[in-house]
Design a protein around this motif. Structure first.
Motif, PDB file in Angstrom:
ATOM      1  N   GLN A  22     -16.745 101.609  48.810  1.00  0.00           N
ATOM      2  CA  GLN A  22     -15.960 102.238  47.734  1.00  0.00           C
ATOM      3  C   GLN A  22     -14.933 103.234  48.264  1.00  0.00           C
ATOM      4  O   GLN A  22     -14.010 103.605  47.546  1.00  0.00           O
ATOM      5  CB  GLN A  22     -16.882 102.954  46.735  1.00  0.00           C
ATOM      6  CG  GLN A  22     -17.763 102.025  45.920  1.00  0.00           C
ATOM      7  CD  GLN A  22     -16.994 101.217  44.873  1.00  0.00           C
ATOM      8  OE1 GLN A  22     -15.915 101.600  44.425  1.00  0.00           O
ATOM      9  NE2 GLN A  22     -17.538 100.078  44.486  1.00  0.00           N
ATOM     10  N   SER A  45     -14.998  96.331  52.307  1.00  0.00           N
ATOM     11  CA  SER A  45     -14.797  95.045  51.649  1.00  0.00           C
ATOM     12  C   SER A  45     -13.398  95.001  51.036  1.00  0.00           C
ATOM     13  O   SER A  45     -12.981  95.948  50.365  1.00  0.00           O
ATOM     14  CB  SER A  45     -15.853  94.901  50.548  1.00  0.00           C
ATOM     15  OG  SER A  45     -15.738  93.657  49.915  1.00  0.00           O
ATOM     16  N   ASN A  94     -20.831 104.014  44.253  1.00  0.00           N
ATOM     17  CA  ASN A  94     -20.079 103.078  43.412  1.00  0.00           C
ATOM     18  C   ASN A  94     -20.215 103.371  41.926  1.00  0.00           C
ATOM     19  O   ASN A  94     -19.344 103.006  41.144  1.00  0.00           O
ATOM     20  CB  ASN A  94     -20.523 101.640  43.694  1.00  0.00           C
ATOM     21  CG  ASN A  94     -22.022 101.488  43.780  1.00  0.00           C
ATOM     22  OD1 ASN A  94     -22.665 102.114  44.623  1.00  0.00           O
ATOM     23  ND2 ASN A  94     -22.579 100.696  42.898  1.00  0.00           N
ATOM     24  N   SER A 115     -18.084  89.668  53.655  1.00  0.00           N
ATOM     25  CA  SER A 115     -18.175  90.576  52.502  1.00  0.00           C
ATOM     26  C   SER A 115     -18.692  91.937  52.957  1.00  0.00           C
ATOM     27  O   SER A 115     -19.121  92.088  54.115  1.00  0.00           O
ATOM     28  CB  SER A 115     -19.148  90.017  51.458  1.00  0.00           C
ATOM     29  OG  SER A 115     -20.460  89.971  51.990  1.00  0.00           O
ATOM     30  N   GLY A 116     -18.707  92.875  52.012  1.00  0.00           N
ATOM     31  CA  GLY A 116     -19.316  94.176  52.283  1.00  0.00           C
ATOM     32  C   GLY A 116     -20.820  94.019  52.460  1.00  0.00           C
ATOM     33  O   GLY A 116     -21.424  94.635  53.343  1.00  0.00           O
ATOM     34  N   THR A 117     -21.426  93.187  51.637  1.00  0.00           N
ATOM     35  CA  THR A 117     -22.878  92.957  51.720  1.00  0.00           C
ATOM     36  C   THR A 117     -23.254  92.421  53.099  1.00  0.00           C
ATOM     37  O   THR A 117     -24.247  92.843  53.699  1.00  0.00           O
ATOM     38  CB  THR A 117     -23.301  91.928  50.641  1.00  0.00           C
ATOM     39  OG1 THR A 117     -22.927  92.448  49.356  1.00  0.00           O
ATOM     40  CG2 THR A 117     -24.785  91.652  50.667  1.00  0.00           C
ATOM     41  N   ASP A 174     -22.029 102.847  54.382  1.00  0.00           N
ATOM     42  CA  ASP A 174     -21.445 101.829  53.517  1.00  0.00           C
ATOM     43  C   ASP A 174     -20.238 102.498  52.849  1.00  0.00           C
ATOM     44  O   ASP A 174     -20.388 103.331  51.951  1.00  0.00           O
ATOM     45  CB  ASP A 174     -22.495 101.408  52.478  1.00  0.00           C
ATOM     46  CG  ASP A 174     -21.927 100.457  51.431  1.00  0.00           C
ATOM     47  OD1 ASP A 174     -20.699 100.396  51.280  1.00  0.00           O
ATOM     48  OD2 ASP A 174     -22.718  99.790  50.749  1.00  0.00           O
ATOM     49  N   HIS A 180     -26.091 101.221  47.256  1.00  0.00           N
ATOM     50  CA  HIS A 180     -25.865  99.923  46.604  1.00  0.00           C
ATOM     51  C   HIS A 180     -26.990  98.975  47.018  1.00  0.00           C
ATOM     52  O   HIS A 180     -27.596  99.139  48.095  1.00  0.00           O
ATOM     53  CB  HIS A 180     -24.518  99.380  47.080  1.00  0.00           C
ATOM     54  CG  HIS A 180     -24.042  98.170  46.344  1.00  0.00           C
ATOM     55  ND1 HIS A 180     -24.415  96.900  46.687  1.00  0.00           N
ATOM     56  CD2 HIS A 180     -23.221  98.048  45.273  1.00  0.00           C
ATOM     57  CE1 HIS A 180     -23.844  96.033  45.866  1.00  0.00           C
ATOM     58  NE2 HIS A 180     -23.111  96.710  44.995  1.00  0.00           N
ATOM     59  N   HIS A 236     -12.055  93.330  48.590  1.00  0.00           N
ATOM     60  CA  HIS A 236     -11.794  93.194  47.152  1.00  0.00           C
ATOM     61  C   HIS A 236     -11.887  94.506  46.374  1.00  0.00           C
ATOM     62  O   HIS A 236     -11.691  94.542  45.169  1.00  0.00           O
ATOM     63  CB  HIS A 236     -12.677  92.112  46.517  1.00  0.00           C
ATOM     64  CG  HIS A 236     -14.112  92.476  46.292  1.00  0.00           C
ATOM     65  ND1 HIS A 236     -14.578  92.925  45.082  1.00  0.00           N
ATOM     66  CD2 HIS A 236     -15.188  92.439  47.111  1.00  0.00           C
ATOM     67  CE1 HIS A 236     -15.889  93.132  45.169  1.00  0.00           C
ATOM     68  NE2 HIS A 236     -16.273  92.850  46.383  1.00  0.00           N
ATOM     69  N   LYS A 237     -12.176  95.600  47.103  1.00  0.00           N
ATOM     70  CA  LYS A 237     -12.169  96.911  46.433  1.00  0.00           C
ATOM     71  C   LYS A 237     -10.840  97.622  46.655  1.00  0.00           C
ATOM     72  O   LYS A 237     -10.622  98.694  46.127  1.00  0.00           O
ATOM     73  CB  LYS A 237     -13.301  97.784  46.954  1.00  0.00           C
ATOM     74  CG  LYS A 237     -14.671  97.139  46.929  1.00  0.00           C
ATOM     75  CD  LYS A 237     -15.267  97.069  45.537  1.00  0.00           C
ATOM     76  CE  LYS A 237     -16.690  96.529  45.623  1.00  0.00           C
ATOM     77  NZ  LYS A 237     -17.327  96.370  44.334  1.00  0.00           N
TER      78      LYS A 237
HETATM   79  C1  LIG Z   1     -21.023 100.620  47.656  1.00  0.00           C
HETATM   80  C2  LIG Z   1     -20.980  99.133  47.742  1.00  0.00           C
HETATM   81  N1  LIG Z   1     -21.540  98.519  48.782  1.00  0.00           N
HETATM   82  C3  LIG Z   1     -21.515  97.186  48.923  1.00  0.00           C
HETATM   83  C4  LIG Z   1     -20.919  96.388  47.977  1.00  0.00           C
HETATM   84  C5  LIG Z   1     -20.913  94.894  48.175  1.00  0.00           C
HETATM   85  O1  LIG Z   1     -19.642  94.453  48.577  1.00  0.00           O
HETATM   86  P1  LIG Z   1     -19.281  92.892  48.469  1.00  0.00           P
HETATM   87  O2  LIG Z   1     -19.084  92.594  47.027  1.00  0.00           O
HETATM   88  O3  LIG Z   1     -18.036  92.726  49.279  1.00  0.00           O
HETATM   89  O4  LIG Z   1     -20.424  92.150  49.058  1.00  0.00           O
HETATM   90  C6  LIG Z   1     -20.343  96.973  46.841  1.00  0.00           C
HETATM   91  C7  LIG Z   1     -19.752  96.130  45.774  1.00  0.00           C
HETATM   92  O5  LIG Z   1     -19.832  96.459  44.601  1.00  0.00           O
HETATM   93  C8  LIG Z   1     -20.362  98.381  46.727  1.00  0.00           C
HETATM   94  O6  LIG Z   1     -19.807  98.997  45.680  1.00  0.00           O
END
Ligand SMILES: Cc1ncc(COP(=O)(O)O)c(C=O)c1O
Length: 401
Positions: A181, A201, A153, A72-74, A178, A102, A203-204
């Motif tokens: 977005q 990530s 975001n 994931s992005g996280t 990060d 975020h 899914h965006k």
């Molecule tokens: C700027 C930003 N960073 C990180 C994330 C987290 O990404 P993920 O949902 O893939 O963990 C998001 C998701 O909303 C985001 O908008």
């Protein structure tokens, strides 16, 4: 759902592009091999993995060796921030980020503070931009990492990433961004930007959930990445040991397809999205009184419109829109379930009651002009009705104690 549902929450997540679904399905059916296995099915999965890496790298003009896939992005943010902090702690314990990140970035930094690291959370101006002079002044000889998001975001503001990279590079500090977005939404050229690490990530950008990536510039050092980032999870040797776990080949192939489509269609998507975004902003500001734009008027993502409505709550507008078949948001999906005002809107100087009165409309590839016309047709009467019921009427100024 029978009625046409108009989805204006693409910053929270995007619908999967049907062309991406086709690729995922195909790999789910036939590519079930483990990419580490030595038989033909494993080798085929490995080939898909490496081809996908190439496609994802190509979207930002990077080399595939500098990409690792994550869950994931996280996860990418956590690997970058913790990995750099712990690898470099003998050089210094000072880290710099912004106050509008975020939670995937803010929370790891808060945890690092508990472990003895010193973190500077840079403020932003009323548009959400960090001040480059302040960044320079905040750097000390103990600073080992700067992490500033590419685009926000909630309010869509795009940070001065080129300039930040140059400042970091001059001081030999690792720069992570990060870009969850921004990746696939606006052009990013790693040959032009001095970014050391970048998170994204799938899914965006119309790809599947549960797959992301971390770009790590090799920096030309002899031992490569290991010189400035250490793994934070331990297991197999997958993804150079930075993300040990059997690779999710169907999702990774879907991510790669999404990146390929973004590369091909970004310009045409953005021409359409900017037109729709500007129509939303100008129509609301002109036709609904006591409204204002949150975020920068021009340095903003092509798909983001974040509007403040005085005297009412964004949450009530969101629920009324939902009853009319329109999905919107009041902030990031995770904070929108909390009663706390958005830290991003507070950081740009809004009062808590103003921050609660904001609505984020984030557009995507599948929106049509007729979606926006419908939104703009029903929104004024929703706002009027809510204002009539609101205890925060016009005569009650915000500064009344
Ligand atoms: C700027 C930003 N960073 C990180 C994330 C987290 O990404 P993920 O949902 O893939 O963990 C998001 C998701 O909303 C985001 O908008």
């Amino acid at each position: 759902m029978n009625k046409k549902y108009i989805y204006l929450d693409n910053a929270a997540t995007t619908p999967i592009d049907p062309r991406v679904i086709d690729v995922i399905n195909q790999h789910l059916k036939s590519d079930y091999g483990n990419a580490s296995s030595l038989h033909s099915l494993g080798l085929r999965a490995h080939e898909t993995l490496e081809n996908s890496r190439e496609k994802v790298a190509s979207l930002i003009n990077a080399v595939k060796e500098d990409i690792i896939f994550t869950g994931s992005g996280t996860e990418a943010d956590n690997i970058a921030i913790n990995g750099v902090a712990y690898k470099n702690k003998n050089r210094g314990n000072h880290l710099i980020t912004s106050s509008i990140e975020h939670h995937a970035v803010l929370r790891p930094f808060q945890e690092l503070e508990k472990q003895g690291f010193k973190v500077s959370f840079l403020p932003v101006d009323k548009f959400g931009l960090i001040d480059l002079e302040e960044l320079k002044e905040t750097i000390t000889n103990k600073t080992i990492l700067i992490s500033i998001m590419f685009a926000n975001n909630e309010i869509g503001t795009i940070e001065p990433i080129k300039e930040i990279g140059e400042i970091a590079n001059e001081s030999d500090i690792i720069f992570h961004t990060d870009a969850v977005q921004a990746f696939g939404k606006i052009p990013i050229d790693m040959n032009d930007l001095k970014i050391d690490m970048l998170s994204a990530s799938a899914h965006k950008l119309y790809g599947p959930k549960g797959v992301g990536m971390l770009y790590m510039r090799n920096k030309g050092k002899k031992e490569g990445w290991g010189t400035y980032c250490r793994p934070i999870m331990f297991g197999g040797a997958h993804e150079m040991g930075y993300r040990p776990s059997t690779e999710n080949i169907p999702n990774i192939a879907g991510f790669a397809k999404a990146a390929e489509l973004a590369k091909e269609e970004m310009d045409s998507d953005n021409r359409k999205l900017k037109k729709l975004r500007d129509k939303i902003i100008s129509s609301i500001l002109e036709n609904i009184e006591d409204t204002y734009l949150n975020g920068h008027p021009t340095k903003r993502l092509p798909n983001n419109a974040n509007i403040g409505f005085r005297y009412i709550e964004g949450e009530s507008i969101l629920l009324s829109l939902d009853m009319e078949g329109i999905a919107a948001s009041t902030g990031s999906a995770c904070s929108s379930k909390s009663l706390e005002a958005s830290h991003v809107l507070l950081a740009i100087g809004l009062k808590p009651e103003e921050a609660h009165g904001s609505l984020r409309l984030s557009l995507g590839r599948f929106n049509q002009e007729s979606d926006i016309d419908y939104l703009l047709e029903i929104l004024p009467s929703i706002v009027e009705r809510l204002r009539k019921m609101s205890p925060l009427n016009k005569n009650m100024a915000y500064n009344v104690k």
